[in-house]
Design a protein around this motif. Structure first.
Motif, mmCIF file in Angstrom:
data_model
loop_
_atom_site.group_PDB
_atom_site.id
_atom_site.type_symbol
_atom_site.label_atom_id
_atom_site.label_comp_id
_atom_site.label_asym_id
_atom_site.label_seq_id
_atom_site.Cartn_x
_atom_site.Cartn_y
_atom_site.Cartn_z
ATOM 1 N N VAL A 68 -34.582 -36.812 -23.274
ATOM 2 C CA VAL A 68 -33.280 -36.378 -23.065
ATOM 3 C C VAL A 68 -32.861 -36.022 -21.680
ATOM 4 O O VAL A 68 -33.286 -34.809 -21.370
ATOM 5 C CB VAL A 68 -32.604 -35.396 -24.178
ATOM 6 N N GLU A 69 -32.213 -36.585 -20.879
ATOM 7 C CA GLU A 69 -31.897 -36.219 -19.437
ATOM 8 C C GLU A 69 -30.267 -36.203 -19.441
ATOM 9 O O GLU A 69 -29.604 -37.053 -19.812
ATOM 10 C CB GLU A 69 -32.343 -37.503 -18.485
ATOM 11 N N PHE A 70 -29.871 -34.937 -19.083
ATOM 12 C CA PHE A 70 -28.164 -34.963 -19.102
ATOM 13 C C PHE A 70 -27.851 -35.119 -17.916
ATOM 14 O O PHE A 70 -28.584 -35.041 -16.603
ATOM 15 C CB PHE A 70 -28.124 -33.408 -19.186
ATOM 16 N N TYR A 71 -26.705 -35.807 -17.775
ATOM 17 C CA TYR A 71 -26.037 -36.305 -16.486
ATOM 18 C C TYR A 71 -25.802 -34.969 -15.467
ATOM 19 O O TYR A 71 -25.818 -34.834 -14.508
ATOM 20 C CB TYR A 71 -24.527 -36.819 -16.809
ATOM 21 N N ALA A 72 -25.324 -33.680 -16.019
ATOM 22 C CA ALA A 72 -25.125 -32.586 -15.719
ATOM 23 C C ALA A 72 -25.403 -31.322 -16.539
ATOM 24 O O ALA A 72 -25.503 -31.496 -17.708
ATOM 25 C CB ALA A 72 -23.591 -32.445 -15.181
ATOM 26 N N VAL A 73 -25.492 -30.181 -16.187
ATOM 27 C CA VAL A 73 -25.800 -29.034 -16.978
ATOM 28 C C VAL A 73 -24.586 -28.002 -16.523
ATOM 29 O O VAL A 73 -24.584 -27.680 -15.371
ATOM 30 C CB VAL A 73 -27.114 -28.446 -16.714
ATOM 31 N N ASN A 74 -23.946 -27.667 -17.407
ATOM 32 C CA ASN A 74 -22.770 -26.337 -17.209
ATOM 33 C C ASN A 74 -21.812 -26.381 -16.058
ATOM 34 O O ASN A 74 -21.573 -25.845 -15.347
ATOM 35 C CB ASN A 74 -23.415 -24.964 -16.857
ATOM 36 N N ARG A 75 -21.762 -28.044 -15.814
ATOM 37 C CA ARG A 75 -20.693 -28.515 -14.798
ATOM 38 C C ARG A 75 -20.288 -29.775 -14.962
ATOM 39 O O ARG A 75 -20.891 -30.473 -15.632
ATOM 40 C CB ARG A 75 -21.274 -27.819 -13.318
ATOM 41 N N ASP A 76 -19.176 -29.982 -14.348
ATOM 42 C CA ASP A 76 -18.545 -31.410 -14.393
ATOM 43 C C ASP A 76 -19.438 -32.727 -13.912
ATOM 44 O O ASP A 76 -19.619 -34.034 -14.380
ATOM 45 C CB ASP A 76 -17.207 -31.455 -14.005
ATOM 46 N N TYR A 77 -20.267 -32.434 -12.862
ATOM 47 C CA TYR A 77 -20.904 -33.536 -12.133
ATOM 48 C C TYR A 77 -22.080 -32.696 -11.675
ATOM 49 O O TYR A 77 -22.148 -31.326 -11.274
ATOM 50 C CB TYR A 77 -20.358 -34.478 -11.224
ATOM 51 N N PRO A 78 -23.424 -33.267 -11.436
ATOM 52 C CA PRO A 78 -24.363 -32.614 -10.934
ATOM 53 C C PRO A 78 -24.142 -31.811 -9.402
ATOM 54 O O PRO A 78 -24.989 -30.927 -9.334
ATOM 55 C CB PRO A 78 -25.622 -34.031 -10.707
ATOM 56 N N GLU A 79 -23.526 -32.349 -8.661
ATOM 57 C CA GLU A 79 -23.358 -32.047 -7.176
ATOM 58 C C GLU A 79 -22.401 -30.594 -7.253
ATOM 59 O O GLU A 79 -22.095 -30.297 -6.086
ATOM 60 C CB GLU A 79 -23.246 -33.049 -6.324
ATOM 61 N N GLU A 80 -21.730 -30.565 -8.425
ATOM 62 C CA GLU A 80 -20.477 -29.685 -8.231
ATOM 63 C C GLU A 80 -21.250 -28.026 -7.899
ATOM 64 O O GLU A 80 -22.197 -27.663 -8.594
ATOM 65 C CB GLU A 80 -19.953 -29.515 -9.700
ATOM 66 N N GLU A 81 -20.377 -27.579 -7.100
ATOM 67 C CA GLU A 81 -20.929 -26.310 -6.466
ATOM 68 C C GLU A 81 -19.372 -25.301 -6.588
ATOM 69 O O GLU A 81 -18.302 -25.880 -5.993
ATOM 70 C CB GLU A 81 -21.354 -26.061 -5.100
ATOM 71 N N ARG A 82 -19.359 -24.280 -7.259
ATOM 72 C CA ARG A 82 -18.319 -23.465 -7.394
ATOM 73 C C ARG A 82 -17.732 -23.340 -5.843
ATOM 74 O O ARG A 82 -16.337 -23.362 -5.980
ATOM 75 C CB ARG A 82 -18.690 -22.216 -8.067
ATOM 76 N N PHE A 99 -32.247 -35.469 -36.257
ATOM 77 C CA PHE A 99 -31.955 -36.460 -35.318
ATOM 78 C C PHE A 99 -31.025 -36.275 -34.192
ATOM 79 O O PHE A 99 -30.559 -37.046 -33.520
ATOM 80 C CB PHE A 99 -30.965 -37.494 -36.312
ATOM 81 N N ALA A 100 -31.112 -35.100 -33.897
ATOM 82 C CA ALA A 100 -30.429 -34.547 -32.642
ATOM 83 C C ALA A 100 -30.790 -35.330 -31.428
ATOM 84 O O ALA A 100 -30.221 -35.920 -30.468
ATOM 85 C CB ALA A 100 -30.331 -32.981 -32.462
ATOM 86 N N THR A 101 -31.924 -35.305 -31.050
ATOM 87 C CA THR A 101 -32.676 -35.715 -29.693
ATOM 88 C C THR A 101 -32.293 -37.568 -29.949
ATOM 89 O O THR A 101 -32.131 -38.058 -28.759
ATOM 90 C CB THR A 101 -33.948 -35.556 -29.262
ATOM 91 N N ASP A 102 -32.636 -37.956 -31.002
ATOM 92 C CA ASP A 102 -32.601 -39.298 -31.241
ATOM 93 C C ASP A 102 -31.086 -39.761 -30.971
ATOM 94 O O ASP A 102 -30.965 -40.843 -30.256
ATOM 95 C CB ASP A 102 -33.060 -39.871 -32.745
ATOM 96 N N THR A 103 -30.453 -38.983 -31.504
ATOM 97 C CA THR A 103 -28.753 -39.576 -31.447
ATOM 98 C C THR A 103 -28.249 -39.469 -29.823
ATOM 99 O O THR A 103 -27.668 -40.148 -29.496
ATOM 100 C CB THR A 103 -27.890 -38.589 -32.337
ATOM 101 N N LEU A 104 -28.825 -38.153 -29.201
ATOM 102 C CA LEU A 104 -28.494 -37.954 -27.714
ATOM 103 C C LEU A 104 -28.945 -39.310 -26.944
ATOM 104 O O LEU A 104 -28.546 -39.519 -26.001
ATOM 105 C CB LEU A 104 -28.833 -36.610 -27.276
ATOM 106 N N LYS A 105 -30.196 -39.455 -27.235
ATOM 107 C CA LYS A 105 -30.822 -40.736 -26.435
ATOM 108 C C LYS A 105 -30.036 -42.002 -26.729
ATOM 109 O O LYS A 105 -29.808 -42.626 -25.655
ATOM 110 C CB LYS A 105 -32.423 -40.712 -26.786
#
Length: 144
Positions: free
Chosen positions: A63-77, A25-31
């Motif tokens: 499952v589409e994530f809002y962001a990956v390994n960052r706070d928001y999609p456009e974030e650049e270190r 149920f991981a992806t079902d729950t995430l969706k």
């Protein structure tokens, strides 16, 4: 809520660098969490091709994530004076939690009903305690 979700050991069984089997149920729950309006951030040690494999694996299952390994999609270190590797999220879902990873049904309930692990454990103890009590005897004036 903004929720950080680990991949290996949490969404799938831990077989890094391979992708393990989906946890029940991981992806079902995430969706459903996404449908409920939560922003999910994939937070994983994976990088490069291994990270892309994980993102694609999730995407293939809807499952589409809002962001990956960052706070928001456009974030650049380089462009963020306040960059921190620690995400600013409301909740973390990770198999390395103290006490381990609850099942995905319990995780969903905790988010949906805003209850804690302690609340659920107290409820289970309470239910177990009362389910083992003998039925109350009826008074002499009660019928049946």
């Amino acid at each position: 809520m903004t929720i950080a979700v680990d991949f290996d050991g949490t969404i799938v069984t831990h077989e890094y660098p391979k992708i393990g089997r989906e946890r029940t149920f991981a992806t079902d729950t995430l969706k459903q969490l996404i449908k409920d309006g939560h922003q999910l951030i994939l937070w994983t040690v994976r990088e490069g091709a291994l990270l892309e494999d994980a993102i694609n694996w999730c995407r293939e299952r809807g499952v589409e994530f809002y962001a990956v390994n960052r706070d928001y999609p456009e974030e650049e270190r380089e462009k963020n004076n306040n960059f921190s590797r620690k995400l600013k999220v409301d909740l973390w879902i990770d198999d390395r939690n103290v006490g381990g990873l609850p099942d995905w049904g319990t995780i969903y309930r905790m988010v949906k009903e805003n209850v804690t692990w302690n609340d659920i454990m107290h409820e289970e103890v309470h239910n177990d305690m009362y389910s083992t009590l003998p039925p109350k005897k009826k008074k002499w004036w009660q019928i049946g």
